[in-house]
Scaffold this motif. Sequence first.
Motif, mmCIF file in Angstrom:
data_model
loop_
_atom_site.group_PDB
_atom_site.id
_atom_site.type_symbol
_atom_site.label_atom_id
_atom_site.label_comp_id
_atom_site.label_asym_id
_atom_site.label_seq_id
_atom_site.Cartn_x
_atom_site.Cartn_y
_atom_site.Cartn_z
ATOM 1 N N LEU A 297 23.514 -25.494 70.127
ATOM 2 C CA LEU A 297 22.162 -25.498 69.546
ATOM 3 C C LEU A 297 21.204 -26.334 70.392
ATOM 4 C CD1 LEU A 297 23.067 -25.898 65.760
ATOM 5 C CD2 LEU A 297 22.397 -23.811 66.962
ATOM 6 N N GLU A 298 21.688 -27.431 70.963
ATOM 7 C CA GLU A 298 20.832 -28.232 71.846
ATOM 8 C C GLU A 298 20.405 -27.423 73.061
ATOM 9 O OE1 GLU A 298 23.234 -31.656 72.595
ATOM 10 O OE2 GLU A 298 22.248 -32.856 71.026
ATOM 11 N N CYS A 299 21.341 -26.630 73.608
ATOM 12 C CA CYS A 299 20.980 -25.770 74.754
ATOM 13 C C CYS A 299 19.943 -24.729 74.348
ATOM 14 C CB CYS A 299 22.236 -25.087 75.299
ATOM 15 S SG CYS A 299 23.414 -26.208 76.077
ATOM 16 N N LEU A 300 20.112 -24.153 73.158
ATOM 17 C CA LEU A 300 19.196 -23.103 72.727
ATOM 18 C C LEU A 300 17.803 -23.634 72.398
ATOM 19 C CD1 LEU A 300 21.588 -21.044 70.408
ATOM 20 C CD2 LEU A 300 20.776 -20.411 72.689
ATOM 21 N N THR A 301 17.699 -24.923 72.049
ATOM 22 C CA THR A 301 16.377 -25.493 71.741
ATOM 23 C C THR A 301 15.729 -26.155 72.955
ATOM 24 O OG1 THR A 301 17.487 -27.520 70.997
ATOM 25 C CG2 THR A 301 16.903 -25.894 69.311
ATOM 26 N N ALA A 302 16.370 -26.059 74.113
ATOM 27 C CA ALA A 302 15.807 -26.684 75.312
ATOM 28 C C ALA A 302 14.497 -26.005 75.708
ATOM 29 C CB ALA A 302 16.806 -26.620 76.467
ATOM 30 N N LYS A 303 13.618 -26.772 76.363
ATOM 31 C CA LYS A 303 12.333 -26.229 76.812
ATOM 32 C C LYS A 303 12.505 -25.142 77.865
ATOM 33 C CE LYS A 303 9.695 -30.451 75.894
ATOM 34 N NZ LYS A 303 8.830 -31.505 76.490
ATOM 35 N N ALA A 304 13.672 -25.152 78.518
ATOM 36 C CA ALA A 304 13.900 -24.167 79.585
ATOM 37 C C ALA A 304 14.063 -22.751 79.039
ATOM 38 C CB ALA A 304 15.144 -24.561 80.388
ATOM 39 N N ILE A 305 14.360 -22.610 77.753
ATOM 40 C CA ILE A 305 14.583 -21.278 77.175
ATOM 41 C C ILE A 305 13.231 -20.612 76.912
ATOM 42 C CG2 ILE A 305 15.715 -20.003 75.329
ATOM 43 C CD1 ILE A 305 17.626 -21.555 77.067
ATOM 44 N N LYS A 306 12.975 -19.542 77.634
ATOM 45 C CA LYS A 306 11.717 -18.791 77.499
ATOM 46 C C LYS A 306 11.948 -17.517 76.685
ATOM 47 C CE LYS A 306 10.020 -21.888 80.259
ATOM 48 N NZ LYS A 306 9.220 -22.985 79.730
ATOM 49 N N SER A 307 10.865 -16.761 76.511
ATOM 50 C CA SER A 307 10.950 -15.540 75.688
ATOM 51 C C SER A 307 11.928 -14.531 76.268
ATOM 52 C CB SER A 307 9.562 -14.903 75.555
ATOM 53 O OG SER A 307 8.710 -15.731 74.799
ATOM 54 N N PHE A 308 11.934 -14.375 77.612
ATOM 55 C CA PHE A 308 12.840 -13.382 78.195
ATOM 56 C C PHE A 308 14.309 -13.837 78.067
ATOM 57 C CE2 PHE A 308 11.322 -16.148 81.579
ATOM 58 C CZ PHE A 308 12.495 -16.509 82.242
ATOM 59 N N HIS A 309 14.522 -15.161 77.976
ATOM 60 C CA HIS A 309 15.884 -15.629 77.714
ATOM 61 C C HIS A 309 16.292 -15.271 76.288
ATOM 62 C CE1 HIS A 309 14.790 -18.698 80.962
ATOM 63 N NE2 HIS A 309 15.718 -17.923 81.485
ATOM 64 N N TRP A 310 15.359 -15.460 75.334
ATOM 65 C CA TRP A 310 15.669 -15.094 73.958
ATOM 66 C C TRP A 310 15.925 -13.599 73.825
ATOM 67 C CZ3 TRP A 310 17.526 -18.119 70.605
ATOM 68 C CH2 TRP A 310 17.168 -19.469 70.563
ATOM 69 N N GLN A 311 15.257 -12.815 74.655
ATOM 70 C CA GLN A 311 15.517 -11.376 74.655
ATOM 71 C C GLN A 311 16.974 -11.096 75.013
ATOM 72 O OE1 GLN A 311 13.003 -8.959 74.006
ATOM 73 N NE2 GLN A 311 14.762 -7.570 73.851
ATOM 74 N N SER A 312 17.460 -11.808 76.035
ATOM 75 C CA SER A 312 18.862 -11.646 76.437
ATOM 76 C C SER A 312 19.807 -12.163 75.364
ATOM 77 C CB SER A 312 19.109 -12.389 77.758
ATOM 78 O OG SER A 312 18.263 -11.918 78.772
ATOM 79 N N ILE A 313 19.452 -13.314 74.744
ATOM 80 C CA ILE A 313 20.314 -13.900 73.702
ATOM 81 C C ILE A 313 20.441 -12.947 72.519
ATOM 82 C CG2 ILE A 313 20.429 -15.752 71.997
ATOM 83 C CD1 ILE A 313 19.151 -17.585 74.136
ATOM 84 N N PHE A 314 19.318 -12.402 72.059
ATOM 85 C CA PHE A 314 19.373 -11.485 70.910
ATOM 86 C C PHE A 314 20.102 -10.200 71.284
ATOM 87 C CE2 PHE A 314 16.756 -14.372 68.776
ATOM 88 C CZ PHE A 314 16.601 -13.972 67.459
ATOM 89 N N SER A 315 20.003 -9.809 72.541
ATOM 90 C CA SER A 315 20.739 -8.620 72.984
ATOM 91 C C SER A 315 22.243 -8.867 72.894
ATOM 92 C CB SER A 315 20.344 -8.279 74.418
ATOM 93 O OG SER A 315 21.098 -7.171 74.887
ATOM 94 N N VAL A 316 22.677 -10.086 73.286
ATOM 95 C CA VAL A 316 24.102 -10.436 73.178
ATOM 96 C C VAL A 316 24.531 -10.437 71.716
ATOM 97 C CG1 VAL A 316 25.762 -12.312 73.485
ATOM 98 C CG2 VAL A 316 24.172 -11.728 75.335
ATOM 99 N N LEU A 317 23.654 -10.921 70.835
ATOM 100 C CA LEU A 317 23.979 -10.992 69.401
ATOM 101 C C LEU A 317 23.864 -9.634 68.713
ATOM 102 C CD1 LEU A 317 22.097 -14.297 68.468
ATOM 103 C CD2 LEU A 317 24.545 -14.002 68.894
ATOM 104 N N GLY A 318 23.374 -8.623 69.452
ATOM 105 C CA GLY A 318 23.239 -7.294 68.863
ATOM 106 C C GLY A 318 22.067 -7.182 67.916
ATOM 107 N N GLN A 319 21.023 -7.960 68.175
ATOM 108 C CA GLN A 319 19.850 -7.974 67.307
ATOM 109 C C GLN A 319 18.597 -7.655 68.123
ATOM 110 O OE1 GLN A 319 20.133 -8.403 63.990
ATOM 111 N NE2 GLN A 319 22.360 -8.716 64.201
ATOM 112 N N HIS A 320 17.561 -7.203 67.429
ATOM 113 C CA HIS A 320 16.275 -6.936 68.076
ATOM 114 C C HIS A 320 15.429 -8.210 68.067
ATOM 115 C CE1 HIS A 320 12.531 -5.050 69.222
ATOM 116 N NE2 HIS A 320 11.948 -5.515 68.118
ATOM 117 N N PHE A 321 14.857 -8.520 69.208
ATOM 118 C CA PHE A 321 14.043 -9.729 69.321
ATOM 119 C C PHE A 321 12.566 -9.379 69.298
ATOM 120 C CE2 PHE A 321 11.716 -12.737 72.111
ATOM 121 C CZ PHE A 321 11.828 -13.860 71.311
#
Length: 622
Positions: A297-321
């Motif tokens: 969770l600390e990694c996911l809340t880091a400032k380095a995580i941008k919108s396109f990273h969240w797009q990849s994360i939700f894709s891994v989780l099988g969800q629409h971002f």
Amino acid sequence: PEFKFCKYSLICINLKEIIDSLSPLLEYISTVLTDAALIEITSVGDKLQEDISQHNNALVEKRYDLEGFASYSWQIRTTEQFVVTAQPQVKFVQQMSEVLIGLELCGDEEYCKQLLAFWQSFLVTFQQAKEFVTCQTPLKAQGLEENIKSNEEEGLKLLEVINSGDYINPLSDPKMVISQAKEVQDRMYVIRSHLLGLNKWKEAITGQPHNMSLLSKLITAIDVRLELWKYRRVYDMVLNDWLMCPFKRLNMVHVAKKMSEWMRAAEELRQQLQPDDLVVDDWITKLTNFQTRIPLLECLTAKAIKSFHWQSIFSVLGQHFDPNIAFTLSDLLVYNIDGHASLLQEICSCAMKEHQLQQDLYTVQSGWDAALIEITRFNADKFVFAFRPNDSRQKPKEKMATFLIGGVIHASHSFQQFCKLENCDQLDEMIENQLIQLQNMLNSPYVTPFKGQVESWLTSLTQLLELVNMLSKCQCLWLELLRQFQLINVDLHDVCGVQQLQMVTELYQEIVHSISDDPRALSLLGKRRGQKGFREIQGDSLRISLESIYNKMEVVVKMMSDQLCEAWRVCPRLYYLSNVEVLPLLSVNLNITKLMSTIRKIFSITNVKQLDVISRDKGEEG
């Protein structure tokens, strides 16, 4: 005194006069001592009577209730101590009175008899009170023990209540349990108040306090159970806030710190509770499970995580971002981030490295935003020949020049002093180092999000390096020409060469003065008209102007044919060099260290090594 000799050689002395003189003094001393003794007897006797009266009054009223009997027993002990201390004082009054009466000095015999009678009466009363207490103590002590035992049994029942039912069920509602536990705690505090009172009476009656360790254990157990449920309630409320909070606004540093505090509290409470307590074990299990997620969770809340990273994360989780919809921690837990932890960690690791590259790029940008070109001035009086004689009545340093650059007519500054650039070498080194750094960034697999920015900076710094090199190159040749023309008789020199040098000086000084108006290094790069920092002489126009100036200076060098021919005659090896490379060798004050690259071209390796030694020796000599 009178004396006379008597029979048998004896001396007879008449002491009548001495006795007559001492008698008044002795009578006075006797009176003083007698008065002091009487005062002391009266003082001690009065104090005794007052104390005896107080104790006697306290012993008169006998009480049979527990509280009254406890106070009466305590009074008996106090009176017993008084009797021990008062006995010597009574004896003192009696003996002193007898002495005074026996010597017929003075003394109130009646006062002494009354005091002794009062004392004897008090002792009789005291003895009766002691017998009463002695008779009643076993009965009262038995009643106290029964009351104490009854209160302790009630406390044990409360302990059983607090360690059963909803109080040990992890699924119970904390709010309801806390309300009920407070009632139990209040009842326990009432029992404690009763026990403290009973213990005080027992100590007063029997002289021995009751062992209150059981009471302390009962209160501690109830307080610990209530404290545990208070922690559970706070934990549930805070955790619910975290679960419902938009995930990007969640402060994981605070979450980790709070979890650590709760874990320490849970371990401390576990040591004070019974083994295998279900409530505290369940809480510790929940805390442990959540703490295992904190690194991810600390990694996911880091400032380095941008919108396109969240797009990849939700894709891994099988969800629409959807970037416009704020998701919560609860949503991520429902999406099963634990099952995809390794892939999510990999995405976060890439984001961190991309962020680091971005920070490095920002460092490069901020460094160049603050980088300045250092410009210094030097007196131009000894270079009078470098000015055009437009008006012979004007001093050279007050003349103005007008010339053409890029099709635009410019009026030069009043050249009271010449200007030159000081830090071209430092800028050159800085640019080369950062070009290497930018090239390494470009070769990194994590540069994709800002590859365009890196390429743009590579292009800009490459152009800047070219312009800085051209400025340095032009300035070096211009300064060398000034030195060479200073050493020769300008009047005998080719007039055309001098005029060419004057024109070159005006053009170069105009460029330097233009740079001094905005000495930022990045101002050398070309900008569009209307853009902030735009000026006529920058970018391509600056490069063209510098190339034109350098070509004109090469022409001036060619015009110095006499000096060049003499140099070639003295050292034929100079034929291997260009005219511009030969010119610095004509200077009177040679700097061998700076000319080593030129000298290496015309001398063998052995001679170059010798020159290296010479240059080092000259450098040490300053």
